[in-house]
Design a protein around this motif. Sequence first.
Motif, PDB file in Angstrom:
ATOM      1  N   LYS A   1     -64.859  59.025 -42.472  1.00 53.69           N
ATOM      2  CA  LYS A   1     -64.276  59.364 -43.594  1.00 53.69           C
ATOM      3  C   LYS A   1     -64.124  60.873 -43.843  1.00 53.69           C
ATOM      4  O   LYS A   1     -63.030  61.523 -44.325  1.00 53.69           O
ATOM      5  CB  LYS A   1     -64.793  58.683 -44.919  1.00 53.69           C
ATOM      6  CG  LYS A   1     -64.326  57.241 -44.984  1.00 53.69           C
ATOM      7  CD  LYS A   1     -65.024  56.571 -46.213  1.00 53.69           C
ATOM      8  CE  LYS A   1     -64.574  55.118 -46.381  1.00 53.69           C
ATOM      9  NZ  LYS A   1     -65.174  54.472 -47.380  1.00 53.69           N
ATOM     10  N   LEU A   2     -65.283  61.601 -43.538  1.00 50.58           N
ATOM     11  CA  LEU A   2     -65.399  62.989 -43.624  1.00 50.58           C
ATOM     12  C   LEU A   2     -64.613  63.591 -42.569  1.00 50.58           C
ATOM     13  O   LEU A   2     -63.757  64.693 -42.890  1.00 50.58           O
ATOM     14  CB  LEU A   2     -66.955  63.441 -43.291  1.00 50.58           C
ATOM     15  CG  LEU A   2     -67.851  63.198 -44.582  1.00 50.58           C
ATOM     16  CD1 LEU A   2     -69.282  63.414 -44.170  1.00 50.58           C
ATOM     17  CD2 LEU A   2     -67.316  64.024 -45.644  1.00 50.58           C
ATOM     18  N   GLU A   3     -64.314  62.964 -41.284  1.00 56.30           N
ATOM     19  CA  GLU A   3     -63.770  63.486 -40.210  1.00 56.30           C
ATOM     20  C   GLU A   3     -62.181  63.587 -40.503  1.00 56.30           C
ATOM     21  O   GLU A   3     -61.602  64.624 -40.057  1.00 56.30           O
ATOM     22  CB  GLU A   3     -63.698  62.813 -39.061  1.00 56.30           C
ATOM     23  CG  GLU A   3     -65.190  63.042 -38.041  1.00 56.30           C
ATOM     24  CD  GLU A   3     -65.475  62.168 -37.217  1.00 56.30           C
ATOM     25  OE1 GLU A   3     -64.692  61.241 -37.102  1.00 56.30           O
ATOM     26  OE2 GLU A   3     -66.472  62.309 -36.347  1.00 56.30           O
ATOM     27  N   ALA A   4     -61.838  62.558 -41.365  1.00 62.04           N
ATOM     28  CA  ALA A   4     -60.228  62.611 -41.971  1.00 62.04           C
ATOM     29  C   ALA A   4     -59.828  64.013 -42.719  1.00 62.04           C
ATOM     30  O   ALA A   4     -58.772  63.978 -42.815  1.00 62.04           O
ATOM     31  CB  ALA A   4     -59.998  61.404 -42.310  1.00 62.04           C
TER      32      ALA A   4
ATOM     33  N   VAL B   1     -71.258  67.484 -38.931  1.00 56.43           N
ATOM     34  CA  VAL B   1     -72.723  67.634 -38.148  1.00 56.43           C
ATOM     35  C   VAL B   1     -73.574  66.493 -39.101  1.00 56.43           C
ATOM     36  O   VAL B   1     -73.378  66.380 -40.373  1.00 56.43           O
ATOM     37  CB  VAL B   1     -73.436  69.135 -38.635  1.00 56.43           C
ATOM     38  CG1 VAL B   1     -74.954  68.832 -38.132  1.00 56.43           C
ATOM     39  CG2 VAL B   1     -72.365  70.198 -37.899  1.00 56.43           C
ATOM     40  N   ILE B   2     -74.337  65.713 -38.134  1.00 53.52           N
ATOM     41  CA  ILE B   2     -75.209  64.797 -38.695  1.00 53.52           C
ATOM     42  C   ILE B   2     -76.461  65.112 -38.494  1.00 53.52           C
ATOM     43  O   ILE B   2     -76.872  64.930 -37.258  1.00 53.52           O
ATOM     44  CB  ILE B   2     -74.568  63.335 -38.051  1.00 53.52           C
ATOM     45  CG1 ILE B   2     -73.364  63.033 -38.340  1.00 53.52           C
ATOM     46  CG2 ILE B   2     -75.592  62.449 -38.818  1.00 53.52           C
ATOM     47  CD1 ILE B   2     -72.563  61.733 -37.635  1.00 53.52           C
ATOM     48  N   GLU B   3     -77.489  65.484 -39.238  1.00 51.26           N
ATOM     49  CA  GLU B   3     -78.706  65.984 -39.040  1.00 51.26           C
ATOM     50  C   GLU B   3     -79.578  65.725 -40.474  1.00 51.26           C
ATOM     51  O   GLU B   3     -79.386  66.158 -41.395  1.00 51.26           O
ATOM     52  CB  GLU B   3     -78.723  67.371 -38.625  1.00 51.26           C
ATOM     53  CG  GLU B   3     -80.078  67.943 -38.259  1.00 51.26           C
ATOM     54  CD  GLU B   3     -80.800  67.093 -37.096  1.00 51.26           C
ATOM     55  OE1 GLU B   3     -81.916  66.726 -37.186  1.00 51.26           O
ATOM     56  OE2 GLU B   3     -80.241  66.752 -36.162  1.00 51.26           O
ATOM     57  N   PRO B   4     -80.461  64.730 -40.255  1.00 50.07           N
ATOM     58  CA  PRO B   4     -80.837  63.774 -39.041  1.00 50.07           C
ATOM     59  C   PRO B   4     -79.946  62.713 -38.951  1.00 50.07           C
ATOM     60  O   PRO B   4     -79.128  62.238 -39.961  1.00 50.07           O
ATOM     61  CB  PRO B   4     -82.361  63.102 -39.507  1.00 50.07           C
ATOM     62  CG  PRO B   4     -82.368  63.265 -41.016  1.00 50.07           C
ATOM     63  CD  PRO B   4     -81.508  64.430 -41.274  1.00 50.07           C
ATOM     64  N   SER B   5     -79.719  61.944 -37.872  1.00 44.10           N
ATOM     65  CA  SER B   5     -78.844  60.899 -37.622  1.00 44.10           C
ATOM     66  C   SER B   5     -79.310  59.703 -38.103  1.00 44.10           C
ATOM     67  O   SER B   5     -78.945  58.707 -38.352  1.00 44.10           O
ATOM     68  CB  SER B   5     -78.417  60.792 -36.223  1.00 44.10           C
ATOM     69  OG  SER B   5     -79.695  60.531 -35.330  1.00 44.10           O
TER      70      SER B   5
ATOM     71  N   LEU C   1     -75.026  64.164 -43.475  1.00 43.80           N
ATOM     72  CA  LEU C   1     -73.827  64.674 -42.907  1.00 43.80           C
ATOM     73  C   LEU C   1     -73.523  65.870 -43.711  1.00 43.80           C
ATOM     74  O   LEU C   1     -73.423  65.853 -45.005  1.00 43.80           O
ATOM     75  CB  LEU C   1     -72.575  63.588 -42.884  1.00 43.80           C
ATOM     76  CG  LEU C   1     -73.173  62.107 -42.415  1.00 43.80           C
ATOM     77  CD1 LEU C   1     -73.837  61.136 -43.655  1.00 43.80           C
ATOM     78  CD2 LEU C   1     -72.040  61.514 -41.741  1.00 43.80           C
ATOM     79  N   ALA C   2     -72.524  66.757 -42.765  1.00 46.24           N
ATOM     80  CA  ALA C   2     -72.087  67.857 -43.514  1.00 46.24           C
ATOM     81  C   ALA C   2     -70.746  68.384 -42.807  1.00 46.24           C
ATOM     82  O   ALA C   2     -70.431  68.110 -41.653  1.00 46.24           O
ATOM     83  CB  ALA C   2     -73.029  69.034 -43.585  1.00 46.24           C
ATOM     84  N   GLY C   3     -69.930  69.023 -43.332  1.00 49.64           N
ATOM     85  CA  GLY C   3     -68.455  69.420 -42.817  1.00 49.64           C
ATOM     86  C   GLY C   3     -67.646  70.484 -43.645  1.00 49.64           C
ATOM     87  O   GLY C   3     -68.622  71.061 -44.613  1.00 49.64           O
TER      88      GLY C   3
ATOM     89  N   SER D   1     -61.865  60.492 -53.216  1.00 47.54           N
ATOM     90  CA  SER D   1     -61.108  59.149 -53.113  1.00 47.54           C
ATOM     91  C   SER D   1     -61.510  58.401 -51.519  1.00 47.54           C
ATOM     92  O   SER D   1     -61.365  57.202 -51.722  1.00 47.54           O
ATOM     93  CB  SER D   1     -59.740  59.484 -53.242  1.00 47.54           C
ATOM     94  OG  SER D   1     -59.147  60.311 -52.385  1.00 47.54           O
ATOM     95  N   ALA D   2     -61.720  59.273 -50.647  1.00 50.77           N
ATOM     96  CA  ALA D   2     -62.197  58.663 -49.563  1.00 50.77           C
ATOM     97  C   ALA D   2     -63.461  58.042 -49.389  1.00 50.77           C
ATOM     98  O   ALA D   2     -63.712  57.015 -48.814  1.00 50.77           O
ATOM     99  CB  ALA D   2     -61.854  59.782 -48.195  1.00 50.77           C
TER     100      ALA D   2
END
Length: 598
Positions: A445-448, A454-458, A474-476, A489-490
């Motif tokens: 959903k974030l990638e959209a 970035v996922i840290e820690p996974s 997760l961050a972006g 909304s996502a």
Amino acid sequence: MIMEVAGPTMRKPSFIDLEPPSPPTVKCSRVSSACPVFRRRRNQPAALHLSRQRCHYNSSCSQSMNGCQPEQLWDTAGRGLAAVETVETRTLPAAITPALALDTLNSAIHDLEANPPASTSSSGIIRMQVPITQQIEAIEWLYAQNHLLPRCFFSGRSHSKDDETTNLLLNGNGNGLHAPAQQNLVSVAGVGSAVLFTHSHPFSYNHWKSIKRFLSPKCPLIRAYGAIRFDARANVSSEWEAFGSFYFIIPQVELDELEGSSMLAVTIAWDNDLSCTFPQAIRSLQTTMSQISSFVGKLRKEVSRTYIVSNNHTPNKATWDRGVSRALNIINTSTSPLLKVVLARSTRVVTMDDIDPINWLASLQVEGKDAYQFCLQPPDAPTFIGNTPEQLFHRKGLGISSEALAGTRARGGSTALDLQIEVDLLSSPKDDREFTIVRDSISRKLEAVCSGIVIEPSKAIRKFSRVQHLYAKLAGELGCEDDEYDILSALHPTPAVCGFPEEEARSLISETEVFDRGMYAGPVGWFGGGESEFAVGIRSALVNKGLDVLIYAGTGIVEGSDPSLEWEELELKTSQFTKLLRLEVPSRPKVPNLRRMV
């Protein structure tokens, strides 16, 4: 008042929408009589939960500024979504006590009344704030304002190493629009509404724009606090009616608790196009200020003793077992796409005496240092409170962070036992399956909407006072600040509170649950100009004005789940509330239907 707003052309939908939302409602506070009503009809696009269609269309927003009666307005020039003309924060000389800060603000309000903004300013919002040199607990200040409604409270989590990592990610992209440097804000308590936003239809893009027009990065502490229903399409029960599909307020008077100090502030908002003028806003604020208590006593962070009259679960254990078994049969069917569903329980506790929601929330704070605490209460309505560990998202400029939280175990009574439980959680195939669904769904959903995910820690363990969970951060980065609505909304609802795939899970929830979740498991938090933050409204309760409380909890059902173990997890999650009420009864003759509690 109810305001119809006009906007630019429609943009492409990000999700399939199922039913048309009604326009947003915006109420403006004022003391004078109700305004005339105007209506404009136009076909509206459909909505799913939050209206996921990013449309700019005529949409009414129920917006109340300083207490005026609801009314319907529209504006052909499109001013309904344009930013207000004046946005300003005025910092006044510091005071050493809340009483002196209150005196300073009353004088400033009088001066502002005598010297109003330029007559050309037909709309605006002004915040006046007085630093207080001592740290006043916001929850104690709110408790002192016992009879002022609406009221709100929001407390962020204590600073952690994970938060430091997130801040580096959020601030390191270089393109964000960040709020000015300031002391860390610990918690905020507010009463009255300079602006109130609410409606019975799903939260939409135009609702969001109606809120954002009053906010600016120049004034980072002008914020709209509130919550959104888990599912706006579900039937609304009577206890949730006053909240609408969403409920946000910019408080008239608020106490900001900072690290080592505090701040008392007032906010005046007006909009001549909404028949809410500057003089009306001043008079309404003066009415509220006349009721503010400057005495803030020390709050006992424990709930008084009372008797429990009844304690009823919906569903009960037998019905729960059948519901979980049915969900597992569907999940284990090879032709079903369903991988996870989150089923919830509502527990109605009836007591002999009232439970004060602010006192109860203060009691939860004792063990909630790593969680969000929140309170939201409209006038003549129950109080929604919670102590949630889960972040939905945090936006700072263009930086976005979110969390995946799933899998639950109790804390151990010793360091060795706690570590053993942690290892068991990390190595559990069932919990890993549930956690992976949540993390990967949030990542997609974030990638959209974002770049540079970035996922840290996974996968790690996050520990709270009573429970521990599997956890990922997760961050972006957003392309523009308007994408904030798309993120909201996502991300809502996440698989942590709904399931996966979402539509199959939602369908099974509606077939299985016979109570209204209301704002339980919905987004709870605040919108600001350069920054916004929302938690997920779990570990929450609805405290009625009478003698009963509704306590909510849910648990994820995946392949390998056991109905009885999931029921035990519900008990663990609600224990933060029930432990404040229970007291072991000494041996004595039985009293029918009564149990001694604290």
